[in-house]
Design a protein around this motif. Structure first.
Motif, PDB file in Angstrom:
ATOM      1  N   LYS A 261       0.847  -1.193   0.000  1.00 37.30           N
ATOM      2  CA  LYS A 261       0.000   0.000   0.000  1.00 37.30           C
ATOM      3  C   LYS A 261       0.881   1.240   0.000  1.00 37.30           C
ATOM      4  CE  LYS A 261      -4.078  -1.913   2.336  1.00 37.30           C
ATOM      5  NZ  LYS A 261      -3.740  -3.339   2.187  1.00 37.30           N
ATOM      6  N   ASN A 262       0.446   2.253  -0.754  1.00 36.92           N
ATOM      7  CA  ASN A 262       1.189   3.513  -0.806  1.00 36.92           C
ATOM      8  C   ASN A 262       0.190   4.667  -0.887  1.00 36.92           C
ATOM      9  OD1 ASN A 262       3.308   5.303  -0.837  1.00 36.92           O
ATOM     10  ND2 ASN A 262       4.388   4.326  -2.532  1.00 36.92           N
ATOM     11  N   GLY A 263       0.701   5.890  -0.728  1.00 38.37           N
ATOM     12  CA  GLY A 263      -0.159   7.054  -0.734  1.00 38.37           C
ATOM     13  C   GLY A 263      -1.101   7.037   0.456  1.00 38.37           C
ATOM     14  N   ASN A 264      -2.287   7.630   0.261  1.00 35.06           N
ATOM     15  CA  ASN A 264      -3.259   7.705   1.349  1.00 35.06           C
ATOM     16  C   ASN A 264      -3.799   6.342   1.759  1.00 35.06           C
ATOM     17  OD1 ASN A 264      -2.967  10.457   1.380  1.00 35.06           O
ATOM     18  ND2 ASN A 264      -4.796  10.861   0.163  1.00 35.06           N
ATOM     19  N   ARG A 265      -3.576   5.324   0.932  1.00 39.50           N
ATOM     20  CA  ARG A 265      -3.975   3.976   1.326  1.00 39.50           C
ATOM     21  C   ARG A 265      -3.032   3.434   2.401  1.00 39.50           C
ATOM     22  NH1 ARG A 265      -8.103   0.501  -1.491  1.00 39.50           N
ATOM     23  NH2 ARG A 265      -8.720   2.665  -1.708  1.00 39.50           N
ATOM     24  N   ALA A 266      -1.833   4.012   2.501  1.00 46.73           N
ATOM     25  CA  ALA A 266      -0.843   3.553   3.474  1.00 46.73           C
ATOM     26  C   ALA A 266      -0.820   4.403   4.735  1.00 46.73           C
ATOM     27  CB  ALA A 266       0.550   3.549   2.836  1.00 46.73           C
ATOM     28  N   ILE A 267      -0.840   5.721   4.555  1.00 44.71           N
ATOM     29  CA  ILE A 267      -0.687   6.619   5.701  1.00 44.71           C
ATOM     30  C   ILE A 267      -1.227   7.997   5.333  1.00 44.71           C
ATOM     31  CG2 ILE A 267       1.651   7.319   5.021  1.00 44.71           C
ATOM     32  CD1 ILE A 267       2.392   7.380   8.011  1.00 44.71           C
ATOM     33  N   PHE A 268      -1.820   8.664   6.302  1.00 41.39           N
ATOM     34  CA  PHE A 268      -2.205  10.055   6.096  1.00 41.39           C
ATOM     35  C   PHE A 268      -1.993  10.816   7.391  1.00 41.39           C
ATOM     36  CE2 PHE A 268      -4.856  13.777   6.101  1.00 41.39           C
ATOM     37  CZ  PHE A 268      -4.671  14.289   4.828  1.00 41.39           C
ATOM     38  N   TYR A 269      -0.983  11.666   7.388  1.00 44.33           N
ATOM     39  CA  TYR A 269      -0.755  12.620   8.460  1.00 44.33           C
ATOM     40  C   TYR A 269      -0.806  14.009   7.835  1.00 44.33           C
ATOM     41  CZ  TYR A 269       0.852   8.779  11.490  1.00 44.33           C
ATOM     42  OH  TYR A 269       0.928   7.630  12.237  1.00 44.33           O
ATOM     43  N   GLU A 270      -0.859  15.020   8.637  1.00 42.07           N
ATOM     44  CA  GLU A 270      -0.992  16.381   8.128  1.00 42.07           C
ATOM     45  C   GLU A 270       0.231  16.793   7.296  1.00 42.07           C
ATOM     46  OE1 GLU A 270       0.263  19.286  11.567  1.00 42.07           O
ATOM     47  OE2 GLU A 270      -1.116  17.784  12.319  1.00 42.07           O
ATOM     48  N   PRO A 271       0.120  17.866   6.493  1.00 42.01           N
ATOM     49  CA  PRO A 271       1.150  18.163   5.490  1.00 42.01           C
ATOM     50  C   PRO A 271       2.370  18.942   5.986  1.00 42.01           C
ATOM     51  CG  PRO A 271      -0.663  19.697   5.257  1.00 42.01           C
ATOM     52  CD  PRO A 271      -1.080  18.704   6.316  1.00 42.01           C
ATOM     53  N   LEU A 272       2.666  18.896   7.272  1.00 38.19           N
ATOM     54  CA  LEU A 272       3.820  19.605   7.812  1.00 38.19           C
ATOM     55  C   LEU A 272       5.095  19.152   7.105  1.00 38.19           C
ATOM     56  CD1 LEU A 272       4.176  21.661  10.223  1.00 38.19           C
ATOM     57  CD2 LEU A 272       5.047  19.716  11.525  1.00 38.19           C
ATOM     58  N   GLU A 273       5.844  20.115   6.538  1.00 37.11           N
ATOM     59  CA  GLU A 273       7.132  19.882   5.866  1.00 37.11           C
ATOM     60  C   GLU A 273       7.038  18.958   4.652  1.00 37.11           C
ATOM     61  OE1 GLU A 273      10.243  20.985   6.203  1.00 37.11           O
ATOM     62  OE2 GLU A 273      10.261  22.077   8.108  1.00 37.11           O
ATOM     63  N   ALA A 274       5.819  18.703   4.151  1.00 36.74           N
ATOM     64  CA  ALA A 274       5.628  17.831   2.981  1.00 36.74           C
ATOM     65  C   ALA A 274       6.283  16.464   3.176  1.00 36.74           C
ATOM     66  CB  ALA A 274       6.170  18.495   1.711  1.00 36.74           C
ATOM     67  N   LEU A 275       6.204  15.945   4.399  1.00 37.88           N
ATOM     68  CA  LEU A 275       6.896  14.697   4.722  1.00 37.88           C
ATOM     69  C   LEU A 275       6.220  13.480   4.135  1.00 37.88           C
ATOM     70  CD1 LEU A 275       7.925  15.364   8.418  1.00 37.88           C
ATOM     71  CD2 LEU A 275       9.272  15.654   6.339  1.00 37.88           C
ATOM     72  N   SER A 276       4.955  13.585   3.763  1.00 41.21           N
ATOM     73  CA  SER A 276       4.281  12.430   3.176  1.00 41.21           C
ATOM     74  C   SER A 276       4.998  11.969   1.916  1.00 41.21           C
ATOM     75  CB  SER A 276       2.826  12.758   2.867  1.00 41.21           C
ATOM     76  OG  SER A 276       2.728  13.856   1.979  1.00 41.21           O
ATOM     77  N   GLY A 277       5.464  12.919   1.086  1.00 41.67           N
ATOM     78  CA  GLY A 277       6.168  12.551  -0.139  1.00 41.67           C
ATOM     79  C   GLY A 277       7.451  11.791   0.131  1.00 41.67           C
ATOM     80  N   VAL A 278       8.155  12.162   1.189  1.00 42.06           N
ATOM     81  CA  VAL A 278       9.368  11.442   1.588  1.00 42.06           C
ATOM     82  C   VAL A 278       9.010  10.016   1.976  1.00 42.06           C
ATOM     83  CG1 VAL A 278      11.355  11.437   3.146  1.00 42.06           C
ATOM     84  CG2 VAL A 278      10.334  13.610   2.449  1.00 42.06           C
ATOM     85  N   PHE A 279       7.931   9.886   2.743  1.00 40.61           N
ATOM     86  CA  PHE A 279       7.516   8.564   3.200  1.00 40.61           C
ATOM     87  C   PHE A 279       7.056   7.701   2.028  1.00 40.61           C
ATOM     88  CE2 PHE A 279       5.094   5.305   5.282  1.00 40.61           C
ATOM     89  CZ  PHE A 279       5.761   5.096   6.480  1.00 40.61           C
ATOM     90  N   TYR A 280       6.282   8.265   1.122  1.00 42.15           N
ATOM     91  CA  TYR A 280       5.792   7.500  -0.023  1.00 42.15           C
ATOM     92  C   TYR A 280       6.948   7.020  -0.904  1.00 42.15           C
ATOM     93  CZ  TYR A 280       1.343   9.726   1.276  1.00 42.15           C
ATOM     94  OH  TYR A 280       0.230  10.182   1.946  1.00 42.15           O
TER      95      TYR A 280
END
Length: 386
Positions: free
Chosen positions: A260-279
């Motif tokens: 799973k990737n993207g919002n299917r894997a994790i969703f936290y708030e957009p502080l420092e755009a860290l979601s892209g690093v995690f994905y």
């Protein structure tokens, strides 16, 4: 080898690029429902996104910025978090970008079809079901398509039975506002407000702003009044879209041949755009798994710990409060500070950041290299590195 990426949002496109580039010879299909819309707020990234776009599709922000309405990003400006505003940079020679994700798939897929002839396919179809056999993954669209691995980027889960919700992250509501004039700055705004904080994203032809708050503390009407005050306008003149959300992560990222990737894997708030690093790191972990450099257990353990580091960083940024002595910030300081007390993963991250080379990129210090941890620690007036 055949790989399917499900979904054509930002993470779906980035995943297609990753596996075409890093798995030489693999066939990659992107399967998506053309009727499914994306948020299209305007997106802020870290260095991983322009890096993989360049490697896979030769997209260069200098020559091609018109195609994605993109601007360079040199870091994040924190406003009203402390008495003195401060800048958290992206360390050279790395850079990041802001872009309009409405056009991302169209622009990048056109390039990929030209570069990876015979290896990349777009399949417009609504996925009915995904299941595994002993030797493959079956994607029903409604006919059966067979793949060696599947990256599921189809957005928010249908249910949250196998997910863990964060009890410590304070935001659950967003009001998004667009301004039809160019953003003439090269950073992402993180502006603390009385009831939360607001991001600002500069695009070449417009600006995207998102006001984030907790609707159990602040009503939607109060939030609208606050954002109108910030922009010195009437509520009726604001072009607002409203989103509710909750912070979560999946309990198991990789299940044999499906990740799973993207919002299917994790969703936290957009502080420092860290979601892209995690994905991006999810894709890297799957690549290691395919190459037999990691086991399924190692992938899941590593990603779970990094999800905890992600949550811990947000708490770290919050637990010193802001210049506002409001109900939201009193509550947020309390819950995030309590979470970090004696937190083994957080303490491990800080200790590793003290010991490692300042400019070393390593997931052990996720989300930052040690130098940025130290700079941010100084600007937030903490004492973790003294």
């Amino acid at each position: 080898m055949k790989i399917a990426v499900l979904g054509t949002g930002t993470v779906g496109v980035i995943s297609v690029c990753h596996f075409l580039y890093y798995l030489k010879g693999a066939q990659v299909d992107c399967i998506f429902d053309p009727e499914k819309s994306i948020l299209g707020i305007g997106e802020s990234t870290n260095w991983q996104t322009p890096d993989v776009l360049w490697k896979a599709s030769h997209f260069n922000i200098y020559n091609d910025n018109d195609q994605l309405d993109s601007t360079l990003k040199y870091g994040v400006l924190y406003k009203n978090w402390r008495k003195n505003d401060f800048f958290n940079p992206i360390v050279p020679p790395i850079y990041a970008m802001h872009f309009d994700n409405f056009n991302l798939a169209t622009v990048i897929f056109k390039r990929l079809r030209s570069i990876y002839r015979g290896r990349f396919n777009r399949i417009e179809a609504n996925v009915k079901n995904v299941y595994q056999t002993k030797d493959s993954v079956v994607v029903q669209v409604p006919n059966n398509l067979f793949y060696d691995y599947v990256i599921d980027c189809r957005g928010y889960p249908e249910d949250y039975q196998n997910y863990t919700f964060s009890k410590f992250l304070p935001l659950n509501h967003a009001l998004v506002h667009s301004i039809s004039k160019p953003g003439n700055w090269n950073h992402t705004f993180h502006q603390a407000t009385e009831n939360g904080w607001m991001f600002g994203i500069p695009l070449k032809t417009r600006q995207g702003w998102g006001y984030l708050f907790n609707d159990t503390i602040t009503s939607v009407e109060e939030a609208k009044k606050d954002i109108a005050k910030i922009f010195n306008t009437n509520i009726s003149s604001l072009k607002l879209r409203e989103f509710k959300f909750k912070p979560y992560r999946v309990n198991k990222f990789l299940n044999k041949r499906i990740i799973k990737n993207g919002n299917r894997a994790i969703f936290y708030e957009p502080l420092e755009a860290l979601s892209g690093v995690f994905y991006d790191n999810i894709n890297r972990n799957l690549t290691d798994y395919i190459r037999k450099n990691k086991t399924e257990e190692q992938v899941n353990n590593d990603l779970t710990e990094q999800a905890q580091q992600y949550e811990n960083f947000i708490c770290y940024a919050y637990h010193g409060g802001s210049i506002f002595d409001s109900k939201f910030w009193k509550h947020t300081k309390q819950v995030t500070g309590d979470h970090l007390k004696n937190n083994k993963v957080f303490n491990k991250t800080i200790e590793m950041s003290k010991q490692m080379d300042e400019n070393k990129i390593d997931m052990k210090t996720f989300p930052f290299i040690p130098l940025l941890w130290k700079l941010l620690d100084k600007n937030l007036n903490y004492n973790y590195f003294k």
